[in-house]
Design an enzyme around this catalytic site. Structure first.
Site, PDB file in Angstrom:
ATOM      1  N   HIS A 191       1.345  -1.113   0.176  1.00 37.56           N
ATOM      2  CA  HIS A 191       0.193   0.084   0.392  1.00 37.56           C
ATOM      3  C   HIS A 191       1.072   1.670  -0.378  1.00 37.56           C
ATOM      4  O   HIS A 191       0.332   2.456  -0.449  1.00 37.56           O
ATOM      5  CB  HIS A 191      -1.173  -0.228   1.237  1.00 37.56           C
ATOM      6  CG  HIS A 191      -0.678   0.123   2.268  1.00 37.56           C
ATOM      7  ND1 HIS A 191       0.365  -0.698   3.277  1.00 37.56           N
ATOM      8  CD2 HIS A 191      -0.169   1.589   3.471  1.00 37.56           C
ATOM      9  CE1 HIS A 191       0.356  -0.133   3.918  1.00 37.56           C
ATOM     10  NE2 HIS A 191       0.825   1.290   4.122  1.00 37.56           N
ATOM     11  N   ARG A 298     -10.715   4.515  -1.853  1.00 40.19           N
ATOM     12  CA  ARG A 298     -10.800   3.303  -1.277  1.00 40.19           C
ATOM     13  C   ARG A 298     -10.348   3.839   0.284  1.00 40.19           C
ATOM     14  O   ARG A 298     -10.298   4.485   0.822  1.00 40.19           O
ATOM     15  CB  ARG A 298      -8.868   3.252  -0.327  1.00 40.19           C
ATOM     16  CG  ARG A 298      -8.378   1.735  -1.893  1.00 40.19           C
ATOM     17  CD  ARG A 298      -6.710   1.337  -2.074  1.00 40.19           C
ATOM     18  NE  ARG A 298      -6.662   0.749  -2.905  1.00 40.19           N
ATOM     19  CZ  ARG A 298      -5.583   0.651  -3.991  1.00 40.19           C
ATOM     20  NH1 ARG A 298      -5.682   2.282  -4.262  1.00 40.19           N
ATOM     21  NH2 ARG A 298      -5.334  -0.060  -4.201  1.00 40.19           N
ATOM     22  N   ARG A 334     -15.420   1.731  -2.429  1.00 44.86           N
ATOM     23  CA  ARG A 334     -15.166   0.321  -2.223  1.00 44.86           C
ATOM     24  C   ARG A 334     -15.407   0.791  -0.108  1.00 44.86           C
ATOM     25  O   ARG A 334     -14.352   1.051   0.000  1.00 44.86           O
ATOM     26  CB  ARG A 334     -13.916  -0.444  -2.386  1.00 44.86           C
ATOM     27  CG  ARG A 334     -13.193  -1.629  -3.133  1.00 44.86           C
ATOM     28  CD  ARG A 334     -12.648  -2.293  -1.623  1.00 44.86           C
ATOM     29  NE  ARG A 334     -10.807  -1.132  -1.111  1.00 44.86           N
ATOM     30  CZ  ARG A 334     -10.102  -1.490  -1.332  1.00 44.86           C
ATOM     31  NH1 ARG A 334      -9.959  -2.748  -2.124  1.00 44.86           N
ATOM     32  NH2 ARG A 334      -9.286  -1.159  -0.912  1.00 44.86           N
ATOM     33  N   GLU A 433     -10.758 -10.120  -7.189  1.00 39.89           N
ATOM     34  CA  GLU A 433      -9.320  -9.610  -6.823  1.00 39.89           C
ATOM     35  C   GLU A 433      -8.855 -11.988  -6.548  1.00 39.89           C
ATOM     36  O   GLU A 433      -7.650 -11.426  -5.544  1.00 39.89           O
ATOM     37  CB  GLU A 433      -9.826  -9.162  -6.176  1.00 39.89           C
ATOM     38  CG  GLU A 433     -10.282  -8.839  -5.050  1.00 39.89           C
ATOM     39  CD  GLU A 433     -10.053  -7.254  -4.136  1.00 39.89           C
ATOM     40  OE1 GLU A 433      -8.771  -6.638  -4.351  1.00 39.89           O
ATOM     41  OE2 GLU A 433     -10.313  -7.404  -3.298  1.00 39.89           O
ATOM     42  N   ASN A 456      -4.326  -6.555  -7.886  1.00 39.35           N
ATOM     43  CA  ASN A 456      -3.311  -5.932  -7.425  1.00 39.35           C
ATOM     44  C   ASN A 456      -3.174  -7.890  -6.329  1.00 39.35           C
ATOM     45  O   ASN A 456      -2.356  -8.250  -6.550  1.00 39.35           O
ATOM     46  CB  ASN A 456      -3.158  -5.606  -6.508  1.00 39.35           C
ATOM     47  CG  ASN A 456      -3.572  -4.006  -6.715  1.00 39.35           C
ATOM     48  OD1 ASN A 456      -2.562  -3.698  -8.098  1.00 39.35           O
ATOM     49  ND2 ASN A 456      -3.725  -3.207  -6.080  1.00 39.35           N
ATOM     50  N   ASP A 457      -4.217  -7.926  -6.006  1.00 41.84           N
ATOM     51  CA  ASP A 457      -4.788  -8.790  -4.691  1.00 41.84           C
ATOM     52  C   ASP A 457      -4.683 -10.405  -6.118  1.00 41.84           C
ATOM     53  O   ASP A 457      -4.343 -11.323  -5.704  1.00 41.84           O
ATOM     54  CB  ASP A 457      -6.290  -9.167  -4.483  1.00 41.84           C
ATOM     55  CG  ASP A 457      -5.399  -7.950  -3.133  1.00 41.84           C
ATOM     56  OD1 ASP A 457      -4.836  -9.105  -2.743  1.00 41.84           O
ATOM     57  OD2 ASP A 457      -6.193  -7.130  -2.206  1.00 41.84           O
ATOM     58  N   ARG A 467       2.032  -9.830  -1.711  1.00 44.71           N
ATOM     59  CA  ARG A 467       2.420  -8.706  -2.056  1.00 44.71           C
ATOM     60  C   ARG A 467       3.446  -8.114  -1.360  1.00 44.71           C
ATOM     61  O   ARG A 467       3.857  -6.681  -2.472  1.00 44.71           O
ATOM     62  CB  ARG A 467       1.084  -8.125  -3.014  1.00 44.71           C
ATOM     63  CG  ARG A 467       0.394  -7.601  -1.611  1.00 44.71           C
ATOM     64  CD  ARG A 467      -0.870  -6.917  -2.278  1.00 44.71           C
ATOM     65  NE  ARG A 467      -1.149  -5.475  -2.562  1.00 44.71           N
ATOM     66  CZ  ARG A 467      -2.754  -4.818  -2.660  1.00 44.71           C
ATOM     67  NH1 ARG A 467      -3.113  -5.812  -2.907  1.00 44.71           N
ATOM     68  NH2 ARG A 467      -2.663  -3.908  -2.473  1.00 44.71           N
ATOM     69  N   CYS A 504      -9.170  -1.469 -11.802  1.00 44.69           N
ATOM     70  CA  CYS A 504      -9.530  -0.758 -10.806  1.00 44.69           C
ATOM     71  C   CYS A 504      -7.520  -1.388 -10.202  1.00 44.69           C
ATOM     72  O   CYS A 504      -7.035  -0.466  -9.242  1.00 44.69           O
ATOM     73  CB  CYS A 504      -9.335  -0.162  -9.752  1.00 44.69           C
ATOM     74  SG  CYS A 504      -9.889  -1.797  -8.880  1.00 44.69           S
TER      75      CYS A 504
END
Ligand code: PEP
Ligand code: MG
Length: 584
Positions: A191, A298, A334, A433, A456-457, A467, A504
């Site tokens: 992050h 987020r 989200r 994800e 990402n996930d 990650r 996204c």
């Protein structure tokens, strides 16, 4: 001068003083006090404990109402320490007998108790020591009248150096005085990397062992584009970095003319380019870069920023403000995605052995229905300020989606029952994800309004790579055949069911992947403001049919390395062709 390299996590260049980000640990000075002042010290002690207790009580109350009694218990234990006779008696005895100031007496009493606990061979007592330390620092901050962040924030523009940063750390930092980030841990989609890209500062992560002992008296040059770091750069390096920075700015300016143009290919295929946003301050940046809306808001940061659960009204206010500022452009909220690397002790999301496979995203929200419902009520109320949609993170199957929709319905029913103005007709989508969501995409598509691929996930779970772990960050391979097939399968399933599909994750911000994402048939790309104009430029230059054939070719390749090579060659060829076309 010392040069080393790590993972290029956020592009750009910066030179500045090092700011090692540490948790401020207060060590009280021991000060003798005359016997007539002992009552004053006792009063000071009581006042500081009172302040710290009030702060904890407030937190506990919020935790109890939003998360339930079990989660509130963690902090209640700290409250008990502050009420503990052992702590009080020991502190008062030290003040009276040693005739010293209250903070030093309190600290010495706490450490005495901690030392006794540490002698006991029992994990419970060791855990208690952590609580004691936490309480000690909280009370010492109260003595200073400073109950805020225990972080040592930079007072001048600096390069933040840390082993790792939690979301609460980054939320406390915001953009203030941050020139860039250097981190020992972390990968491309951790992050901090995401935050750095979104606030437009360079970051190099995965610098294991390189940053130890780096002090604030050093200067550092950060090249986030190539992942290079130069310690104590000489004048020539500083000059070069200044030029590179200026060039990047000029390139960005050149693209500013694209702001109001559509993301449309020469053969007429239209895509939506939206912005990813973490902090309210990013709204202006998104608009300035021509975002058509917010494709991923987020919401964790609001929760982490103040170390306390925001109330429904507080959330409504912040959400409404962002929606209003987007001036009629859609904002996709989200719902809370805590867990994984987004942990926060106060939310009761404890450290786990496998945090990314643990209590995260929708699992946390469904286990804390009150908190989840409160958030959805606030979002529905914010819908009065402009168009919104809601999406749920970490969905692995239809059951979770149904339960989340149920909570949404409960939120609406409560708002209606209490005559609170809100919007009830809201598109509900999911983040795709997890491999499970990809494999069950047809079932999920039948019960939701849209898909947004969280690459990402999705990459993390598909390629089984943490990650945030620099050691396996080489496995972050957006062009791995399994990843490309997963995205394609999701797009196809969504389209077959008649819903739109976006992406996204960070893949969307990589300009080199723009043709691939276009060719995969995505309807929306949500990315960082800074990357938006470049991606738009590529879309406006590329025929959809050509992008489709790019994807067709890449899907035939067996490894990510082959795909990267193929794509690099293709992009080089296109650049060359453009250059020849533009040169008279
Ligand atoms: C993702 O997983 O791609 C995503 C966008 O969500 P986050 O990075 O917040 O987990
Ligand atoms: Mg995610």
């Amino acid at each position: 001068m010392n040069t080393f390299s790590g993972i290029a996590a956020s592009p750009g260049y910066a030179v500045g003083p090092v700011h090692p980000l540490r948790r401020r640990s207060i060590v009280p000075q021991r000060r003798p006090v005359p016997s007539e002042d002992i009552p004053v010290e006792i009063k000071r002690f009581k006042k500081a404990v009172g302040l710290a207790s009030a702060q904890i009580e407030d937190l506990v109350a919020r935790l109890r109402s939003e998360l339930g009694p079990e989660e509130a218990e963690i902090l209640s234990a700290q409250l008990l320490i502050l009420e503990d006779e052992m702590v009080w008696d020991a502190t008062l005895a030290v003040i009276r007998l040693e005739r010293i100031n209250a903070e030093a007496a309190f600290s010495s009493a706490v450490w005495d108790i901690a030392a006794r606990f540490l002698e006991i061979e029992d994990e419970t007592f060791r855990e208690r020591v952590k609580d004691l330390q936490d309480v000690e620092q909280r009370v010492l901050r109260a003595f200073l009248g400073d109950l805020d962040s225990p972080l040592d924030l930079p007072s001048q523009p600096s390069v933040i150096v840390a082993v790792n940063l939690t979301p609460s750390d980054t939320a406390a930092l915001g953009r203030n005085n941050v020139l860039g980030f250097l981190m020992e841990e972390g990968g491309n989609t951790s992050h901090v990397a995401i935050l750095a890209r979104s606030i437009g500062v360079p970051a190099v992560v995965g610098l294991k062992g390189r940053l130890a002992g780096l002090k604030a008296d050093r200067t550092v040059a950060v090249d986030g584009t190539n992942g290079a770091v130069v310690l104590d750069p000489d004048q020539s390096i500083e000059d070069r970095f200044a030029i590179l920075q200026a060039e990047a700015l000029i390139a960005c300016e050149k693209l500013s003319g694209l702001r109001d143009l559509e993301a449309i290919t020469p053969d007429g295929h239209r895509l939506r380019l939206m912005a990813n946003i973490e902090l309210p301050i990013e709204v202006d940046e998104a608009l300035a870069r021509g975002a058509e809306g917010v494709g991923l808001l987020r919401t964790e940061y609001l929760f982490f920023q103040h170390q306390t659960i925001p109330s429904e009204d507080e959330q409504t206010e912040v959400y409404s403000d962002m929606v209003r500022r987007m001036a009629g452009k859609t904002v996709i909220f989200r719902t809370l995605d805590v867990g994984g690397d987004k942990v926060s002790d106060y939310l009761g999301a404890k450290r786990e052995y496998n945090p990314f496979l643990g209590w995260r995203g929708i699992r946390f929200s469904l286990a804390n229905r009150v908190l989840f419902k409160t958030q959805m009520k606030a979002i529905c109320r914010a819908g009065l300020a402009g168009p919104i949609k809601i999406m749920f993170p970490m969905i692995t199957g239809v059951q979770e989606l149904r339960e989340a929709k149920e909570v949404f319905q409960e939120a609406i029913a409560e708002l209606q029952a209490n005559s609170v103005a809100h919007v009830g007709e809201i598109d509900l989508g999911i983040m795709v994800e997890t491999p499970a969501a990809v494999l069950a995409a047809d079932l999920l598509a039948a019960e939701c309004d849209f898909f947004s691929i969280g690459s990402n996930d999705l990459i993390q779970y598909t390629l089984a790579m943490d990650r945030g772990n620099a050691r396996v960050s080489y496995l972050y391979q957006p062009l791995h055949p399994a990843v490309l097939r997963a995205i394609k399968a999701t797009v196809d399933a969504g389209h077959r069911a008649g819903i739109w599909v976006g992406i996204c994750g960070e893949m969307g911000s990589e300009t080199r992947l723009a043709e691939v994402l276009l060719g995969l048939g995505l309807d929306e790309i949500s990315l960082h403001g800074a990357a938006l104009p470049k991606v738009k430029q590529v879309i406006r230059w590329t025929d959809y049919s050509e992008a489709q054939s790019v994807v067709e070719n890449i899907l035939k390749l067996a490894t990510a390395a082959e795909a990267n090579q193929w794509l690099a060659k293709y992009i080089e060829g296109r650049k060359q062709a453009r250059l020849e076309k533009e040169t008279p």
